[in-house]
Design an enzyme around this catalytic site. Structure first.
Site, mmCIF file in Angstrom:
data_model
loop_
_atom_site.group_PDB
_atom_site.id
_atom_site.type_symbol
_atom_site.label_atom_id
_atom_site.label_comp_id
_atom_site.label_asym_id
_atom_site.label_seq_id
_atom_site.Cartn_x
_atom_site.Cartn_y
_atom_site.Cartn_z
ATOM 1 N N ASP A 144 0.393 -1.671 -0.203
ATOM 2 C CA ASP A 144 0.256 -0.411 -0.137
ATOM 3 C C ASP A 144 1.152 0.868 0.296
ATOM 4 O O ASP A 144 2.375 1.096 0.375
ATOM 5 C CB ASP A 144 -0.403 0.105 1.422
ATOM 6 C CG ASP A 144 -1.687 1.258 0.799
ATOM 7 O OD1 ASP A 144 -2.025 1.952 0.378
ATOM 8 O OD2 ASP A 144 -1.520 2.198 2.382
ATOM 9 N N SER A 145 0.587 2.338 -0.712
ATOM 10 C CA SER A 145 1.157 3.391 -0.053
ATOM 11 C C SER A 145 1.396 3.992 1.168
ATOM 12 O O SER A 145 2.308 4.557 1.472
ATOM 13 C CB SER A 145 0.258 4.651 -0.761
ATOM 14 O OG SER A 145 -0.658 4.687 0.207
ATOM 15 N N TYR A 172 -1.094 8.725 -2.588
ATOM 16 C CA TYR A 172 -0.698 8.855 -3.884
ATOM 17 C C TYR A 172 -1.944 9.366 -4.629
ATOM 18 O O TYR A 172 -1.511 9.480 -5.537
ATOM 19 C CB TYR A 172 -0.519 6.760 -4.095
ATOM 20 C CG TYR A 172 0.750 6.572 -4.196
ATOM 21 C CD1 TYR A 172 2.092 6.662 -3.334
ATOM 22 C CD2 TYR A 172 0.676 5.099 -4.931
ATOM 23 C CE1 TYR A 172 2.946 5.922 -3.050
ATOM 24 C CE2 TYR A 172 2.065 3.921 -4.419
ATOM 25 C CZ TYR A 172 2.915 4.689 -3.821
ATOM 26 O OH TYR A 172 4.235 3.717 -4.041
ATOM 27 N N GLY A 173 -3.251 9.074 -4.020
ATOM 28 C CA GLY A 173 -4.586 8.992 -4.379
ATOM 29 C C GLY A 173 -4.640 10.554 -5.056
ATOM 30 O O GLY A 173 -4.905 10.842 -6.077
ATOM 31 N N CYS A 220 -4.130 -1.786 -1.966
ATOM 32 C CA CYS A 220 -4.495 -0.261 -2.397
ATOM 33 C C CYS A 220 -5.116 0.059 -3.404
ATOM 34 O O CYS A 220 -4.923 -0.162 -4.441
ATOM 35 C CB CYS A 220 -2.612 0.549 -2.579
ATOM 36 S SG CYS A 220 -3.280 2.152 -3.375
ATOM 37 N N ASN A 221 -6.266 0.798 -3.498
ATOM 38 C CA ASN A 221 -7.520 1.254 -4.192
ATOM 39 C C ASN A 221 -6.673 1.950 -5.798
ATOM 40 O O ASN A 221 -7.085 1.437 -6.899
ATOM 41 C CB ASN A 221 -8.692 1.595 -3.754
ATOM 42 C CG ASN A 221 -9.419 0.755 -2.424
ATOM 43 O OD1 ASN A 221 -10.466 0.441 -2.841
ATOM 44 N ND2 ASN A 221 -8.830 0.877 -1.123
ATOM 45 N N THR A 222 -6.325 2.621 -4.927
ATOM 46 C CA THR A 222 -5.443 4.139 -6.281
ATOM 47 C C THR A 222 -4.775 2.954 -7.596
ATOM 48 O O THR A 222 -4.673 3.116 -8.678
ATOM 49 C CB THR A 222 -5.034 4.573 -5.057
ATOM 50 O OG1 THR A 222 -5.695 5.756 -4.802
ATOM 51 C CG2 THR A 222 -4.321 5.768 -6.128
ATOM 52 N N GLU A 225 -2.409 9.041 7.950
ATOM 53 C CA GLU A 225 -1.275 8.678 8.107
ATOM 54 C C GLU A 225 -0.905 9.394 8.823
ATOM 55 O O GLU A 225 0.408 8.906 9.800
ATOM 56 C CB GLU A 225 -1.076 9.112 6.814
ATOM 57 C CG GLU A 225 -0.441 8.581 5.541
ATOM 58 C CD GLU A 225 0.025 7.154 5.144
ATOM 59 O OE1 GLU A 225 1.223 6.893 6.083
ATOM 60 O OE2 GLU A 225 -0.451 6.218 5.174
ATOM 61 N N CYS A 232 -10.918 3.229 -0.458
ATOM 62 C CA CYS A 232 -9.653 3.080 -0.117
ATOM 63 C C CYS A 232 -8.973 2.507 0.857
ATOM 64 O O CYS A 232 -9.645 2.255 2.187
ATOM 65 C CB CYS A 232 -9.691 4.785 0.501
ATOM 66 S SG CYS A 232 -7.478 5.218 0.803
ATOM 67 N N THR A 233 -8.364 1.946 1.117
ATOM 68 C CA THR A 233 -7.766 0.728 2.277
ATOM 69 C C THR A 233 -7.612 2.343 3.786
ATOM 70 O O THR A 233 -7.602 1.124 4.584
ATOM 71 C CB THR A 233 -6.893 -0.352 2.306
ATOM 72 O OG1 THR A 233 -5.580 0.781 1.438
ATOM 73 C CG2 THR A 233 -7.474 -1.515 0.681
ATOM 74 N N HIS A 234 -7.065 2.906 3.409
ATOM 75 C CA HIS A 234 -7.494 3.906 4.365
ATOM 76 C C HIS A 234 -8.658 3.988 5.697
ATOM 77 O O HIS A 234 -7.986 4.452 6.766
ATOM 78 C CB HIS A 234 -6.527 5.633 4.486
ATOM 79 C CG HIS A 234 -5.124 5.224 4.376
ATOM 80 N ND1 HIS A 234 -4.816 4.600 3.059
ATOM 81 C CD2 HIS A 234 -4.016 5.810 4.805
ATOM 82 C CE1 HIS A 234 -3.211 4.723 3.257
ATOM 83 N NE2 HIS A 234 -2.796 5.606 4.010
HETATM 84 N N1 DGL Z 1 -4.839 3.629 0.480
HETATM 85 C C1 DGL Z 1 -4.664 3.807 -0.837
HETATM 86 C C2 DGL Z 1 -5.523 3.678 -1.306
HETATM 87 O O1 DGL Z 1 -6.697 2.853 -0.930
HETATM 88 C C3 DGL Z 1 -4.420 5.119 0.232
HETATM 89 C C4 DGL Z 1 -4.014 5.610 -1.735
HETATM 90 C C5 DGL Z 1 -3.003 7.225 -1.095
HETATM 91 O O2 DGL Z 1 -2.267 7.293 -0.672
HETATM 92 O O3 DGL Z 1 -3.155 8.262 -1.151
HETATM 93 O O4 DGL Z 1 -6.261 3.927 -2.472
#
Ligand code: DGL
Length: 281
Positions: free
Chosen positions: A11-12, A43-44, A74-76, A153, A196-198
């Site tokens: 993940d990011s 990342y998003g 990570c979804n992104t 984060e 988003c996994t966050h």
């Molecule tokens: N956990 C990432 C996701 O699921 C976060 C993306 C990000 O870093 O913005 O998209």
């Protein structure tokens, strides 16, 4: 042939730990290596080309550690770079969008699903496409919530200020559910997918704001089930009696990462190691 090598998860940042938690619950015999690119999160809000490049650098690092399968937690990255990753590695690569989409399509009764995600994921329309593949009759309302990943984060998961930011972020989607925010369009959703996994780390606040009539779901459980099935059909499950080991890596600082890991896994989860990626200054 059964295979005791670890599964790589990426993940990011810390968000993919929500997926790791479900993977460990579902597949306790499996070993894992988790990599969070905390130095470059989020990342998003980045252009697709950059998301792709950063993601492949991280996935190369995991692939170089002799993993047997990759989970893009990570979804992104799943939305932007899953086909690139599948072409690049000679092992199964699983993303989180399809499992989450399937869970949302099953959960909705009204046929109106809200998805909150990063700007890059929303731009890709990956969820609209994946939910349409599951059930073309479902209306999907995607909404970008770029303020949430930086909160998670930073380990800011509660308190009045965080609640206000989450409420503002969700307002356009919750209009029409009886939980109106300001002047948003009437989304009328009965299912809210955390794309988003966050975001599951903010679930207590999101669930409260959404209220009892909206099912809040995420892709972690569905992804862990999809992974179990994938390892079974490819004959890659770890043989019984083999002890599981877990490694956590970050490109950033270990302190904030460890605090989030402790929230999810309790004290004493495996120490986090800070690494520099090959080829990245
Ligand atoms: N956990 C990432 C996701 O699921 C976060 C993306 C990000 O870093 O913005 O998209």
């Amino acid at each position: 042939m059964p295979d005791a090598r670890p599964i790589g998860l990426f993940d990011s940042g810390v968000g993919g730990l929500t997926v790791l938690r479900q993977v460990i619950r579902r597949l306790p015999q499996e070993s894992t290596v988790y990599l969070g690119d905390n130095a470059r999160t989020p990342y998003g809000t980045r252009p697709d080309e950059e998301v792709r490049r950063f993601s492949l650098e991280c996935l190369d690092e995991l692939a170089g550690r002799d993993v047997k399968a990759l989970v893009i937690a990570c979804n992104t990255t799943s939305a932007v770079a899953l086909p690139d990753a599948r072409r690049r590695y000679a092992m199964p690569v699983l993303g989180v969008v399809r499992p989450g989409a399937a869970a949302a399509a099953l959960a909705t009764r009204s046929g109106r699903v809200g998805v909150i995600a990063t700007p890059a994921t929303v731009r890709s329309r990956a969820y609209s496409d994946a939910i349409a593949d599951e059930d073309p009759g479902v209306v999907v309302i995607e909404h970008a919530t770029p303020e949430l990943v930086p909160l998670v984060e930073a380990g800011r998961l509660d308190g009045p200020e965080v609640e206000a930011i989450v409420a503002r972020s969700l307002a356009p989607l919750l209009a029409g559910t009886g939980r109106e925010g300001p002047a948003g369009r009437a989304a009328g959703i009965d299912t809210l997918l955390l794309g988003c996994t966050h975001y599951p780390l903010l679930e207590p606040i999101i669930g409260r704001l959404a209220g009892p009539d909206v099912a809040v779901i995420d892709s972690a459980t569905a992804t862990a089930s999809a992974l179990a099935e994938l390892l079974a059909v490819t004959d890659l499950l770890t043989p019984e009696g083999h002890p599981a080991g877990h490694v956590q890596l970050t490109t950033g600082e270990t302190g904030a990462f460890e605090r989030t890991a402790e929230r999810l896994f309790g004290p004493g989860f495996h120490a986090v190691e800070s690494i520099a990626l090959a080829g990245v200054a």
